[in-house]
Design a protein around this motif. Structure first.
Motif, PDB file in Angstrom:
ATOM      1  N   ARG A  36       0.846  -1.207   0.000  1.00 42.52           N
ATOM      2  CA  ARG A  36       0.000   0.000   0.000  1.00 42.52           C
ATOM      3  C   ARG A  36       0.877   1.251   0.000  1.00 42.52           C
ATOM      4  NH1 ARG A  36      -5.075   1.714   2.753  1.00 42.52           N
ATOM      5  NH2 ARG A  36      -4.848   3.956   3.094  1.00 42.52           N
ATOM      6  N   ALA A  68       2.463   1.794  -3.366  1.00 42.03           N
ATOM      7  CA  ALA A  68       1.498   2.303  -4.336  1.00 42.03           C
ATOM      8  C   ALA A  68       1.237   3.789  -4.109  1.00 42.03           C
ATOM      9  CB  ALA A  68       0.192   1.510  -4.246  1.00 42.03           C
ATOM     10  N   ALA A  98      -0.303   0.603  -8.963  1.00 39.48           N
ATOM     11  CA  ALA A  98      -0.658  -0.215  -7.796  1.00 39.48           C
ATOM     12  C   ALA A  98      -0.289  -1.669  -8.028  1.00 39.48           C
ATOM     13  CB  ALA A  98      -2.143  -0.075  -7.491  1.00 39.48           C
ATOM     14  N   VAL A 122      -5.909  -0.847  -3.655  1.00 35.81           N
ATOM     15  CA  VAL A 122      -4.896  -1.669  -2.995  1.00 35.81           C
ATOM     16  C   VAL A 122      -5.429  -3.081  -2.761  1.00 35.81           C
ATOM     17  CG1 VAL A 122      -3.471  -1.918  -0.925  1.00 35.81           C
ATOM     18  CG2 VAL A 122      -3.799   0.340  -1.936  1.00 35.81           C
TER      19      VAL A 122
END
Length: 344
Positions: free
Chosen positions: A22, A25, A140, A326
C-alpha cells in the motif's frame, strides 16, 4: 487467525507485506501526480456541510466555541467542496489523499473511515481522468508485484486499453432496458422505468422512485459485468444521477459523469464539473428533499461553496477509492486487510 486482533504481533506480521505494498502504491501515485505538476493539498476534515447527496450519510459532531456555544459540524464524506474552493482561489491542478467518513457503510468493500484520492484538472476534458486512473491502477499492480487486479475469481488487466460504455448502452446490453426512453423533458418517469425493469425480472415496489429502480438495476444487472479482463469506464450517467456534473452538450438527459470498474468493483467516480451555482443549489435542494423523504434528515448547504462556485473555472475532477485499489492489486477480499489500523 481471523479472530486475532490486528495488533497481535503474529497477525501484524501476516498483514505487513500488503500494508507495505500500500505504501509503495501511494508513493508511486504521488510521484505520478508530481511529475504532472499537481500540487498536493490537505483539506480540513471538519465541514459545515458533509455533502448534499441524498444517500450519503455523515458523522456529526459538536464544535464548542470560546463562548461555550455549540455548533453542529460534520466529518466530510469527500474533500470536494474544499478542493473546489481552492480551484476558485486560483489553483489549477490539485490532488489530495484524504481520510473521509461515511456513516451507514460497513462491509467487505466499505469502511466508515477510508482513504479517498481526489484530484482536479482545470480546463481539461474529463476523459483525461480516465487515463490517469488507468495509469494509477498499473502503478498499484507494480507496487504489489503483479500485472492483474483480482477480486475473488475475477481478474482485470489494467495494462490493456480500457473499455468505455455509456450507462444507456450498458442498460440495453445487460438488462434489455431503453433507459433514455424513461427520461422525459420534465424529468425521469418512474413508471416507465419500473415497467421495463419488471419485464427484465428486476423486483420493483409500488413506491419506488426512478432513482430507486435505476440503482437496483445497476447493482443487480450491470455492475457485476463491468471490469472483467480490463478496466471498464461507465460513462454518461443520467443527469438525475449526477448532481455535481455538467450536462452533456449533445443530450441534456445525460451528464459528464463516469465511474471506473475493475472486477465488478467500483474504483472511481469522475465528473466534468458543474460550475453554475444556481443550478447546483437547485440540485442540492432536490437531493435534500429526497433525503428528508427517505431518511428523515437533511444537511445544510455550504453557502461558501456555492459562492466560490461562481468563480470556479471549468474543470474535471475525480475521486478514487484508494483502499479498494490496494485490495484488488493485492488480491485480498476485505478492505480491513489494507488498512494500517482498521476501524473498531
Amino acid at each position: 487467525m481471523t479472530d486475532t486482533p490486528w495488533w497481535n504481533p503474529g497477525r501484524h506480521a501476516d498483514r505487513r507485506p500488503v500494508l507495505l505494498a500500500r505504501n509503495r502504491a501511494q508513493a508511486a501515485i504521488r510521484g505520478f501526480l508530481a511529475d504532472r505538476d499537481f500540487v498536493e493539498v490537505d483539506p480540513a476534515a471538519l465541514a459545515i456541510s458533509p455533502g448534499n447527496e441524498a444517500h450519503l450519510h455523515a458523522f456529526a459532531t459538536q464544535a464548542i466555541g470560546n463562548d461555550g456555544q455549540a455548533r453542529t459540524m460534520y466529518l466530510h464524506t469527500s474533500p470536494e467542496f474544499a478542493m473546489k474552493k481552492l480551484l476558485a482561489a486560483g489553483e489549477t491542478r490539485i490532488a489530495a489523499f484524504a481520510h473521509v467518513w461515511r456513516n451507514r457503510e460497513r462491509g467487505p468493500r466499505h469502511s466508515p473511515e477510508f482513504t479517498m484520492l481526489e484530484w482536479y484538472r482545470v480546463a481539461e476534458d474529463y476523459g483525461v481522468l480516465m487515463d490517469d486512473t488507468a495509469a494509477m491502477a498499473q502503478l498499484a499492480c507494480v507496487a504489489a508485484g503483479t500485472r492483474l487486479l483480482r477480486h475473488g475469481e475475477v481478474v482485470c488487466d489494467p495494462f490493456l486499453p480500457f473499455a468505455r460504455v455509456s450507462v444507456a448502452e450498458a442498460f440495453a446490453r445487460y438488462a434489455g432496458i431503453d433507459l433514455l426512453a424513461t427520461i422525459r423533458a420534465d424529468g425521469p418517469d418512474p413508471a416507465a422505468l419500473a415497467a421495463q425493469a419488471a419485464a427484465a425480472g428486476v423486483r420493483c415496489a409500488g413506491d419506488d422512485t426512478w432513482s430507486d429502480v435505476f440503482s437496483r438495476v445497476l447493482v443487480e444487472r450491470i455492475e457485476p459485468h463491468l471490469g472483467h479482463g480490463r478496466l471498464t469506464v461507465l460513462d454518461r450517467y443520467p443527469a438525475a444521477e449526477a448532481a455535481l456534473a455538467r450536462s452533456c452538450a449533445d443530450d441534456p438527459r445525460e451528464a459528464e459523469r463516469f465511474e471506473i470498474y475493475a472486477c465488478g468493483v467500483e474504483l472511481a467516480n469522475g465528473f466534468g464539473e458543474l460550475t453554475d451555482p444556481a443550478e447546483q443549489r437547485r440540485r442540492f435542494q432536490a437531493e435534500m428533499v429526497e433525503k428528508a423523504r427517505v431518511y428523515g434528515e437533511t444537511y445544510p448547504l455550504d453557502e461558501d461553496f456555492l459562492a466560490a462556485l461562481a468563480g470556479m473555472p471549468p474543470a474535471s475532477g475525480i475521486a478514487l477509492g484508494f483502499d479498494r485499489l490496494v485490495m484488488l492489486a493485492n488480491a485480498v477480499p476485505r478492505i480491513d486487510a489494507v488498512l494500517w489500523t482498521p476501524v473498531p
